[in-house]
Design a protein around this motif. Structure first.
Motif, PDB file in Angstrom:
ATOM      1  N   ALA A 131      31.084   2.916 -61.181  1.00 23.67           N
ATOM      2  CA  ALA A 131      32.398   3.332 -60.679  1.00 23.67           C
ATOM      3  C   ALA A 131      33.051   2.182 -59.913  1.00 23.67           C
ATOM      4  CB  ALA A 131      32.263   4.546 -59.777  1.00 23.67           C
ATOM      5  N   ILE A 132      34.376   2.133 -59.967  1.00 26.45           N
ATOM      6  CA  ILE A 132      35.140   1.097 -59.285  1.00 26.45           C
ATOM      7  C   ILE A 132      35.046   1.297 -57.770  1.00 26.45           C
ATOM      8  CG2 ILE A 132      37.421   0.043 -59.009  1.00 26.45           C
ATOM      9  CD1 ILE A 132      36.298  -0.293 -61.818  1.00 26.45           C
ATOM     10  N   THR A 133      34.772   0.209 -57.035  1.00 27.24           N
ATOM     11  CA  THR A 133      34.675   0.289 -55.577  1.00 27.24           C
ATOM     12  C   THR A 133      35.838  -0.413 -54.875  1.00 27.24           C
ATOM     13  OG1 THR A 133      33.296  -1.711 -55.534  1.00 27.24           O
ATOM     14  CG2 THR A 133      32.156   0.419 -55.609  1.00 27.24           C
ATOM     15  N   GLU A 134      36.629  -1.188 -55.593  1.00 26.83           N
ATOM     16  CA  GLU A 134      37.719  -1.948 -54.982  1.00 26.83           C
ATOM     17  C   GLU A 134      39.005  -1.127 -55.078  1.00 26.83           C
ATOM     18  OE1 GLU A 134      40.500  -4.216 -53.617  1.00 26.83           O
ATOM     19  OE2 GLU A 134      40.638  -4.058 -55.802  1.00 26.83           O
ATOM     20  N   PRO A 135      39.608  -0.733 -53.950  1.00 30.77           N
ATOM     21  CA  PRO A 135      40.737   0.214 -53.978  1.00 30.77           C
ATOM     22  C   PRO A 135      41.941  -0.272 -54.780  1.00 30.77           C
ATOM     23  CG  PRO A 135      39.858   0.029 -51.753  1.00 30.77           C
ATOM     24  CD  PRO A 135      39.183  -1.028 -52.567  1.00 30.77           C
ATOM     25  N   GLN A 136      42.316  -1.548 -54.665  1.00 29.96           N
ATOM     26  CA  GLN A 136      43.485  -2.039 -55.401  1.00 29.96           C
ATOM     27  C   GLN A 136      43.246  -2.016 -56.904  1.00 29.96           C
ATOM     28  OE1 GLN A 136      46.656  -2.789 -54.262  1.00 29.96           O
ATOM     29  NE2 GLN A 136      47.000  -2.724 -56.464  1.00 29.96           N
ATOM     30  N   LEU A 137      42.043  -2.387 -57.320  1.00 30.81           N
ATOM     31  CA  LEU A 137      41.707  -2.327 -58.744  1.00 30.81           C
ATOM     32  C   LEU A 137      41.731  -0.886 -59.231  1.00 30.81           C
ATOM     33  CD1 LEU A 137      40.766  -3.553 -61.409  1.00 30.81           C
ATOM     34  CD2 LEU A 137      38.416  -3.548 -60.495  1.00 30.81           C
ATOM     35  N   ASP A 138      41.202   0.024 -58.437  1.00 23.93           N
ATOM     36  CA  ASP A 138      41.205   1.436 -58.806  1.00 23.93           C
ATOM     37  C   ASP A 138      42.637   1.942 -58.997  1.00 23.93           C
ATOM     38  OD1 ASP A 138      39.615   3.823 -59.279  1.00 23.93           O
ATOM     39  OD2 ASP A 138      40.454   4.589 -57.424  1.00 23.93           O
ATOM     40  N   ALA A 139      43.540   1.528 -58.102  1.00 21.71           N
ATOM     41  CA  ALA A 139      44.942   1.937 -58.208  1.00 21.71           C
ATOM     42  C   ALA A 139      45.599   1.329 -59.444  1.00 21.71           C
ATOM     43  CB  ALA A 139      45.704   1.524 -56.950  1.00 21.71           C
ATOM     44  N   THR A 140      45.253   0.089 -59.762  1.00 19.10           N
ATOM     45  CA  THR A 140      45.817  -0.570 -60.944  1.00 19.10           C
ATOM     46  C   THR A 140      45.351   0.122 -62.223  1.00 19.10           C
ATOM     47  OG1 THR A 140      45.877  -2.674 -59.754  1.00 19.10           O
ATOM     48  CG2 THR A 140      46.057  -2.776 -62.153  1.00 19.10           C
ATOM     49  N   ILE A 141      44.093   0.494 -62.265  1.00 15.94           N
ATOM     50  CA  ILE A 141      43.548   1.222 -63.417  1.00 15.94           C
ATOM     51  C   ILE A 141      44.265   2.559 -63.582  1.00 15.94           C
ATOM     52  CG2 ILE A 141      41.499   2.508 -64.175  1.00 15.94           C
ATOM     53  CD1 ILE A 141      39.856   0.079 -63.112  1.00 15.94           C
TER      54      ILE A 141
END
Length: 197
Positions: free
Chosen positions: A163-173
């Motif tokens: 699972a993605i742990t980096e908040p900005q990357l998660d938002a971009t996805i």
């Protein structure tokens, strides 16, 4: 209207590669918005023979992949940046989709396409993302405005489960998945001719 069918493909010969995890994350975000999805990971792509246009015979895997793309409403394509370009696995898969050239819907026509690139450093991500956009344009696809490029050396991106742990990357996805879903809905909606009553 049936649920949109979104295909993802990409990754490397290494199971659980960063690019594969990123494609999976975008597909999961599409599922959260109501899509049905299917991932063709690096291990699957590695089983596809080299595309040879003079040989019309196809393996079971080649037919399965082409038919899934033929039926999909949108795509997610992920690749590592190798020497400033896409991987051989992903290029071979794209080449195989030449089998769609004679279809009523040619290649990726009227399909939104989310693009994902990962690399060990920033230099390769931008030029590889740009090259992949050009390929999708050549295949009549609609790259989403949000493209995802990730420097895997920038810090931990995934937890033990992937699972993605980096908040900005998660938002971009999530943003890319939302664009795929909105564009899919637009392309599948009723087509009204200009000037029609």
């Amino acid at each position: 209207m049936t649920r949109p069918f979104i295909i993802g493909f990409g990754g490397t010969t290494r199971a659980g590669s960063s690019s594969e995890k990123l494609v999976r994350a975008v597909l999961t975000a599409c599922e959260n918005e109501g899509a049905q999805t299917r991932l063709f990971d690096g291990a699957f792509l590695a089983r596809l023979p080299h595309y040879a246009p003079e040989k019309p015979e196809r393996t079971v895997e080649q037919r399965e992949f082409v038919e899934a793309v033929r039926q999909c409403n949108g795509l997610v394509i992920g690749t590592p940046a190798y020497h400033g370009g896409i991987s051989g696995l992903v290029k071979n898969a794209l080449d195989l989709l030449e089998d769609l050239r004679g279809d009523p819907r040619v290649y990726f026509d009227d399909c939104p396409v989310g693009l994902v690139v990962s690399a060990a450093g920033w230099q390769g991500t931008g030029i590889t993302l740009s090259a992949l956009r050009d390929m999708v344009h050549a295949m009549r696809g609609w790259p989403t405005p949000i493209g995802i490029s990730v420097n895997t050396l920038a810090g931990p991106l995934f937890d033990a489960s992937g699972a993605i742990t980096e908040p900005q990357l998660d938002a971009t996805i999530a943003g890319q998945a939302s664009q795929i879903m909105r564009f899919t809905s637009a392309f599948r909606g009723p087509q009204v001719l200009k000037g029609a009553a």
